[in-house]
Motif scaffolding. Structure first.
Motif: not given
Lengths: 321, 287
Positions: A128-137, B262-275
């Motif tokens: 239920r966190v609102v702030h920094f959600r993406a960072f924490l994930r 580690a870098a390629p996967v970590v960067l890919l992951f950060i870039y696409f993390q919403r998926f």
């Protein structure tokens, strides 16, 4: 089979005449493969893959474990006599094998409960966190997505005799240091794996938390339950199916331990105190050329692991709806 | 804040702070080793004291990256890792997507059993299959020290099959029926209706399929003996377990290699993390 399919059976189709043989074929295909034979066709590569990479090796492993199997030149015809359970007897009386099973037991006792508790707590906090959600994930998942070989390097650096951890805790530093200490080597590996895999299990719990009906929290709140109370009486029972899954997957992952004893403790050291059954399988099966013996260890390992997983599933009540 | 006005699940101030502390501590514990990996890879002399956590301009060098590259060829390691992971992604997208479609949309005999198998094989420990697979692939098929031998056991990711199925299930049935009424063949429905609609799933699937083989150590380690064919995870592991002791700053070079791996996967992951969506991946394991 639907009535539509029946309606197109050969007897009814025949009056259509000229198309004859061609139109009669389709219903046969449909009778064998169902309404949409294309489904079977599209899945064929996957089914072949499963047969080649899972089914056949599974049978082969069992076959090997019952025979005096050894490596030979490709194509050479050699006699590999059936020896019954000799490989199993040899494996289960080998002190090195027994120690590796005990080690993995220690590993699971530390790793599995710690994983479940930390994952459920962190997932609930994150949910239920609102702030920094993406960072924490991102920060929670990053160890999971990174190669173990890469993070092992930094753990070696931090936990070495002269490393950061020992420098921080000063006089409390264990002697001999973590990874070369017979008592601490396995618990350190268990901690490492918990840390490494936790993100994946947090993710599973986060998915499960989306299915806990909000009304349950509302009614708990109306009954005067605070957040701590509703965590134990709503969240924990609500994610029970996920807990069953996490227990099972954590146990299977733990029993597969290889990379960490191979690299963190330089091959299951000190003196085999952190060797794992899979590591022994590698040593005996491929390095020493005793694949039958190694396959027997594998079969025993899987039977034990699946038994534990089933028991966990039973006690955690993994039935979904 | 009175109890009546409180939204369910809302925390009191103290509890919110507690939650923040738990999450912040968690993030620190998860991230610190990565930060320390980068710092350590840049140190001329390993500084394991508390002060060594912070970058020290007098002690910074890029020499470790040069040193590790002299011992193991980072470039060919990255290429091999890329071919291995790329092959698995290609196989999974090609064959896994059509299987997911067949499992979700088409009715055929064996559909239930195939879906059950896709879930079941995810619980089979690879290690049981390790010895027979090695005998089959390296000895019988003669695929030791080849990219194909590396890729074969991972060719189609079962988790991805289940995720694809999940996505195809979410497409309204009416869309398929409309296309069929217009006279489209089943293959055309797949190609022109279904696949364009699951494009977001592709990113998720590619991401989770890619990280598996990129990070995998045991199988490519067994199947490749020739250094020029080894993925980076394998050559770095060999460096850690054998060569490291004989170098002047073993940790520095080791950590430099770790950063490159580690870098390629970590960067890919950060870039696409919403998926990287929890519900999709959760369903990929439990169905």
């Amino acid at each position: 089979m639907s009535s539509e399919t029946l309606g197109r059976s050969p007897g009814v189709a025949s009056p259509r005449g000229p198309a004859g043989a061609g139109s009669r074929k389709r219903p046969v295909v449909q009778r064998v493969f169902g309404k949409n034979p294309l489904g079977a066709l599209l899945s064929t590569p996957y089914l072949i893959f499963l047969a080649v990479v899972f089914a056949y090796p599974l049978v082969f492993a069992f076959y090997m474990s019952l025979h005096d199997y050894f490596f030979s030149a490709p194509g050479a015809v050699v006699d590999r006599p059936f020896i019954g359970i000799d490989n199993y007897v040899a494996a289960l009386t080998d002190p090195q094998v027994l120690q590796s099973f005990r080690n993995v037991g220690v590993f699971l006792i530390i790793n599995v409960p710690l994983t479940v508790i930390l994952a459920i707590v962190l997932a609930t906090a994150l949910n239920r966190v609102v702030h920094f959600r993406a960072f924490l994930r991102v920060s929670f998942y990053v160890p999971y997505v990174t190669a173990s070989v890469a993070v092992v390097a930094v753990w070696l650096f931090m936990f070495s005799g002269n490393g950061l951890i020992n420098n921080v805790i000063g006089p409390l530093a264990p002697d001999p240091s973590w990874l070369i200490n017979p008592t601490l080597a396995m618990p350190t590996i268990a901690l490492y794996v918990t840390w490494k895999q936790l993100g994946f299990f947090i993710l599973l719990y986060l998915a499960a938390l989306q299915n806990v009906p909000n009304e349950l929290y509302e009614s708990a709140s109306t009954d005067g339950a605070g957040p701590i109370r509703s965590f134990f009486s709503v969240t924990v029972p609500g994610v029970r199916p996920a807990t069953a899954l996490v227990l099972m997957l954590a146990t299977i992952t733990g029993a597969n331990l290889f990379t960490e004893p191979y690299l963190l403790t330089g091959g299951g050291g000190p003196n085999g105190a952190s060797s794992s059954p899979v590591f022994v399988m590698y040593q005996e099966g491929l390095q020493q050329g005793k694949p039958g013996f190694a396959a027997a260890i594998g079969v025993v390992l899987v039977i034990i692991v699946l038994t534990i997983a089933l028991l966990e599933n039973r006690f955690a009540g993994g039935k979904e709806e | 804040m009175s109890a009546q006005r409180r939204v369910p699940g809302q925390l009191s101030r103290g509890q919110a702070i507690l939650r923040g502390v738990v999450l912040g501590l968690g993030a620190l514990v998860f991230l610190f080793p990565f930060y320390y990996m980068v710092i350590g890879s840049l140190q001329r002399f390993p500084d394991t004291s508390l002060g060594g956590i912070f970058p020290n301009p007098a002690n910074i060098t890029g020499a470790n990256y040069v040193a590790i590259n002299e011992r193991i060829n980072l470039f060919s390691g990255l290429i091999n890792s890329g071919i291995f992971a790329g092959g698995v992604v290609l196989g999974t997208v090609l064959f896994g997507m059509v299987t997911g479609y067949a499992l979700a949309v088409l009715k055929w005999r064996g559909r239930g059993a195939t879906f059950a198998l896709a879930l079941l094989v995810q619980t089979i420990p690879f290690q049981l299959l390790m010895i027979p697979l090695y005998v089959m692939i390296a000895r019988d098929y003669g695929l030791g020290d080849t990219h194909l031998g590396m890729i074969l056991p991972y060719l189609i990711n079962s988790t991805a099959v289940v995720i694809f199925r999940q996505y195809f299930l979410q497409i309204p049935k009416e869309l398929f029926d409309a296309a069929r009424i217009d006279g489209a063949s089943e293959l055309r429905v797949l190609w022109q209706v279904a696949i364009p609609l699951v494009r977001p799933a592709l990113v998720t699937v590619i991401l989770i399929t890619f990280i598996g083989p990129w990070n995998e150590f045991l199988w490519p380690f067994l199947i490749t003996k020739e250094a020029s064919l080894q993925p980076l995870a394998v050559s770095l592991a060999n460096y850690i377990s054998t060569i490291a002791a004989s170098t002047t700053n073993p940790f520095g070079a080791m950590l430099a290699g770790a950063v490159v791996l580690a870098a390629p996967v970590v960067l890919l992951f950060i870039y696409f993390q919403r998926f990287f969506v929890s519900t999709d991946i959760g369903s990929g394991v439990k169905g």
